[in-house]
Write an enzyme that holds these catalytic residues in place. Sequence first.
Site, short mmCIF file in Angstrom:
data_model
loop_
_atom_site.label_atom_id
_atom_site.label_comp_id
_atom_site.label_asym_id
_atom_site.label_seq_id
_atom_site.Cartn_x
_atom_site.Cartn_y
_atom_site.Cartn_z
N SER A 168 -2.40 -7.99 -55.48
CA SER A 168 -3.64 -7.82 -54.72
C SER A 168 -4.58 -6.96 -55.56
O SER A 168 -4.56 -7.08 -56.80
CB SER A 168 -3.31 -7.19 -53.37
N HIS A 219 -4.32 -12.17 -54.05
CA HIS A 219 -5.40 -12.01 -53.08
C HIS A 219 -6.71 -11.98 -53.84
O HIS A 219 -6.85 -11.22 -54.80
CB HIS A 219 -5.28 -10.69 -52.32
N ASP A 259 1.16 -6.39 -47.80
CA ASP A 259 1.63 -7.76 -47.94
C ASP A 259 2.65 -7.82 -49.09
O ASP A 259 2.50 -7.13 -50.09
CB ASP A 259 0.43 -8.67 -48.23
#
Lengths: 192, 274
Positions: A18, A45, A138
Amino acid sequence: MEKNKINPKIEILVIGGSAGSFEVLLQILPKIKFDIDFVVLVVLHRKHNSNTSIADLFGNKTSIPVYECEDKDSLVPGNIYFAPADYHLLIEKDRTVSLDYSEKENYSRPAIDITFKSASDVFKEKTLAVLLSGANRDGANGLKYISQNYGTTIVQDPNEAEISTMPNEALKIFEPNYILGFKEIIKLINSL
Amino acid sequence: MIAIDIVGDEDLELLLEEVASVYGYDFTDYSKASIKRRINRICLIDKHKSFTELRYKILNDQSYLSRFIEEVTVNVTEMFRDPTFYKTLKEKIIPQLGVNSFIKVWIAGCSTGEEVYSISILLHEAKLAHKAIIYATDINPTVLETAKKGIYPISQMKLYTENYQNSNGTEDFSTYYSANYDHVKFKEYLRKNVIFSTHNLVSDRSFNEFQLVICRNVLIYFDKILQDKVFNLFDGSLESLGYLALGSKETIRFSDLNLTYKQINKEKIWKKTR
């Protein structure tokens, strides 16, 4: 840190990242040796609606073919695949990709947890997973799931990660096989 | 923590066969990984502790079936999603449709209707709405009720307005709806030429001929065999030189249509060449 020997027959390397991971991937992916015999699948992401293709961006920097997945694409060993922005990515038993536009998970789509679990369900102990820098949680549960399914797990060293939240969230809930800086991650991948 | 799946592969197969034979909703050719995830998600949300419990509920409580279908089929959508897609529709496709004396559009899998209003807006802006009809269909009657009402949370309007503007929309987007507290209602004239109806892509046939079929982010939930079947259904529902529009990561590459359809720009829009 090394908990146990890595499974020699890795069939998929799945990487979740991310915020702060893009630069790390720019370090790692171009240094992966050309003749790998496993699939590399990256869930990163990123903003939807960006005009530059992520496959082109990374494809220009490595001799390994890089693709952004479309629905029902086959995951072929020796290639690098990216989950497309704004879709969850699941893997079918025949190693084709099913995309999914359902609710975000962990405020994310693609969600790393979803792909990690799916990879583990299909590739089981032949899964090698890496969780990189990020500002949310996540991937932590998915990585733990892979570990419980006898896959091999690596968490980027939180001291090195640009944003350490994501690696730390994983370390809070289980002990991965390795905690490594990106240089060691490259070395390990190329030793497979 | 990620729970171990309550519904395994064999359970899944059994359940889908039974739902098909008892209720006529056939999910057996849906993409296994995604439907398995959806069904395990239902177990978590509705607190079914075992596969047996879920199966009993579905097969013995008909009112639960609609909940099951709603959760299994994904109903996430937005207005003017993928602005470049709508820009191409607006600039390349809609003007082409204008040459017909009567325009027929089918939006298959329209869910809660956000795409329907987007397309209706494009047809109005092109001054073609008076001779156009949109068939908006979905497998799920509940979402069609939402679609018919055209009422959406006001919190979405910032994103939809941005999407609209990014697709080169030039009007003031807020003229298309009236706001009331935390919701907006899209204007009546936008659904005047729309027919909402249930249609199951798995089991129902073609019901008309269209110049444009739009089916976005529906086929991703189908396996390749079912995708092929649905592509043939679309082919049979398109006039020659008609257009087929799919979601941004969907493709006709794996189907026979690849031979007779030509892609427009880089968008997921194909023209039937014969």
